[in-house]
Design a protein around this motif. Sequence first.
Motif, PDB file in Angstrom:
ATOM      1  N   ARG A  90       0.834  -1.201   0.000  1.00 61.98           N
ATOM      2  CA  ARG A  90       0.000   0.000   0.000  1.00 61.98           C
ATOM      3  C   ARG A  90       0.869   1.251   0.000  1.00 61.98           C
ATOM      4  O   ARG A  90       0.608   2.205  -0.745  1.00 61.98           O
ATOM      5  CB  ARG A  90      -0.940  -0.014   1.197  1.00 61.98           C
ATOM      6  CG  ARG A  90      -1.962   1.100   1.141  1.00 61.98           C
ATOM      7  CD  ARG A  90      -3.042   0.950   2.176  1.00 61.98           C
ATOM      8  NE  ARG A  90      -2.508   0.873   3.517  1.00 61.98           N
ATOM      9  CZ  ARG A  90      -2.905   0.017   4.438  1.00 61.98           C
ATOM     10  NH1 ARG A  90      -3.839  -0.865   4.160  1.00 61.98           N
ATOM     11  NH2 ARG A  90      -2.374   0.032   5.641  1.00 61.98           N
ATOM     12  N   LEU A  91       1.914   1.282   0.799  1.00 60.67           N
ATOM     13  CA  LEU A  91       2.818   2.426   0.831  1.00 60.67           C
ATOM     14  C   LEU A  91       3.489   2.614  -0.524  1.00 60.67           C
ATOM     15  O   LEU A  91       3.589   3.734  -1.030  1.00 60.67           O
ATOM     16  CB  LEU A  91       3.877   2.248   1.920  1.00 60.67           C
ATOM     17  CG  LEU A  91       4.938   3.335   2.002  1.00 60.67           C
ATOM     18  CD1 LEU A  91       4.302   4.675   2.337  1.00 60.67           C
ATOM     19  CD2 LEU A  91       5.991   2.963   3.035  1.00 60.67           C
ATOM     20  N   PHE A  92       3.926   1.523  -1.132  1.00 63.62           N
ATOM     21  CA  PHE A  92       4.549   1.604  -2.456  1.00 63.62           C
ATOM     22  C   PHE A  92       3.570   2.190  -3.476  1.00 63.62           C
ATOM     23  O   PHE A  92       3.922   3.069  -4.263  1.00 63.62           O
ATOM     24  CB  PHE A  92       5.019   0.217  -2.906  1.00 63.62           C
ATOM     25  CG  PHE A  92       5.530   0.174  -4.309  1.00 63.62           C
ATOM     26  CD1 PHE A  92       6.792   0.675  -4.616  1.00 63.62           C
ATOM     27  CD2 PHE A  92       4.743  -0.331  -5.334  1.00 63.62           C
ATOM     28  CE1 PHE A  92       7.264   0.654  -5.928  1.00 63.62           C
ATOM     29  CE2 PHE A  92       5.207  -0.361  -6.641  1.00 63.62           C
ATOM     30  CZ  PHE A  92       6.470   0.135  -6.935  1.00 63.62           C
ATOM     31  N   LEU A  93       2.326   1.716  -3.471  1.00 67.47           N
ATOM     32  CA  LEU A  93       1.317   2.228  -4.394  1.00 67.47           C
ATOM     33  C   LEU A  93       1.024   3.707  -4.143  1.00 67.47           C
ATOM     34  O   LEU A  93       0.850   4.481  -5.084  1.00 67.47           O
ATOM     35  CB  LEU A  93       0.041   1.400  -4.302  1.00 67.47           C
ATOM     36  CG  LEU A  93       0.131  -0.017  -4.853  1.00 67.47           C
ATOM     37  CD1 LEU A  93      -1.134  -0.807  -4.522  1.00 67.47           C
ATOM     38  CD2 LEU A  93       0.384   0.000  -6.343  1.00 67.47           C
ATOM     39  N   HIS A  94       0.968   4.103  -2.871  1.00 63.90           N
ATOM     40  CA  HIS A  94       0.756   5.517  -2.538  1.00 63.90           C
ATOM     41  C   HIS A  94       1.880   6.381  -3.112  1.00 63.90           C
ATOM     42  O   HIS A  94       1.618   7.426  -3.726  1.00 63.90           O
ATOM     43  CB  HIS A  94       0.693   5.715  -1.025  1.00 63.90           C
ATOM     44  CG  HIS A  94      -0.623   5.353  -0.432  1.00 63.90           C
ATOM     45  ND1 HIS A  94      -0.854   5.414   0.914  1.00 63.90           N
ATOM     46  CD2 HIS A  94      -1.784   4.935  -0.970  1.00 63.90           C
ATOM     47  CE1 HIS A  94      -2.086   5.047   1.174  1.00 63.90           C
ATOM     48  NE2 HIS A  94      -2.668   4.744   0.032  1.00 63.90           N
ATOM     49  N   VAL A  95       3.110   5.958  -2.907  1.00 66.88           N
ATOM     50  CA  VAL A  95       4.259   6.742  -3.378  1.00 66.88           C
ATOM     51  C   VAL A  95       4.275   6.820  -4.900  1.00 66.88           C
ATOM     52  O   VAL A  95       4.472   7.904  -5.465  1.00 66.88           O
ATOM     53  CB  VAL A  95       5.576   6.133  -2.831  1.00 66.88           C
ATOM     54  CG1 VAL A  95       6.786   6.759  -3.492  1.00 66.88           C
ATOM     55  CG2 VAL A  95       5.648   6.305  -1.322  1.00 66.88           C
TER      56      VAL A  95
END
Length: 115
Positions: A90-95
Amino acid sequence: MVKRIIVGAHYGLRDWIAQRATAVFMVVFTILFAAAALGLPEMTYETWSGLFGGGLVRFFTFLFFLALFYHAWIGVRDIYMDYVKPVGVRLFLHVVTIFLLVGYAGWAAQILWRL
């Protein structure tokens, strides 16, 4: 002490209002821009360039794109938070999404002002 929930798409009223406000702005801009474009005497490069010759049209067009990107960010972020459970993914997708949207905003500015 009040515990704050920091996971999930629980941002509430602020994001709901922001998404509706950006949607209203985009609808109004689209209607006005379509009327202006359809009101051109002919669809040539010169008349199209003349429409964007004024700084006001460029400014509101850029605001349209910023509203579009913020609107998209709220929606995509909530989808990620609701359906992507692994925090790292999720963090990767947000970034990635943030970098793309900021890049698109820079690209829109470059196109509108020929930076």
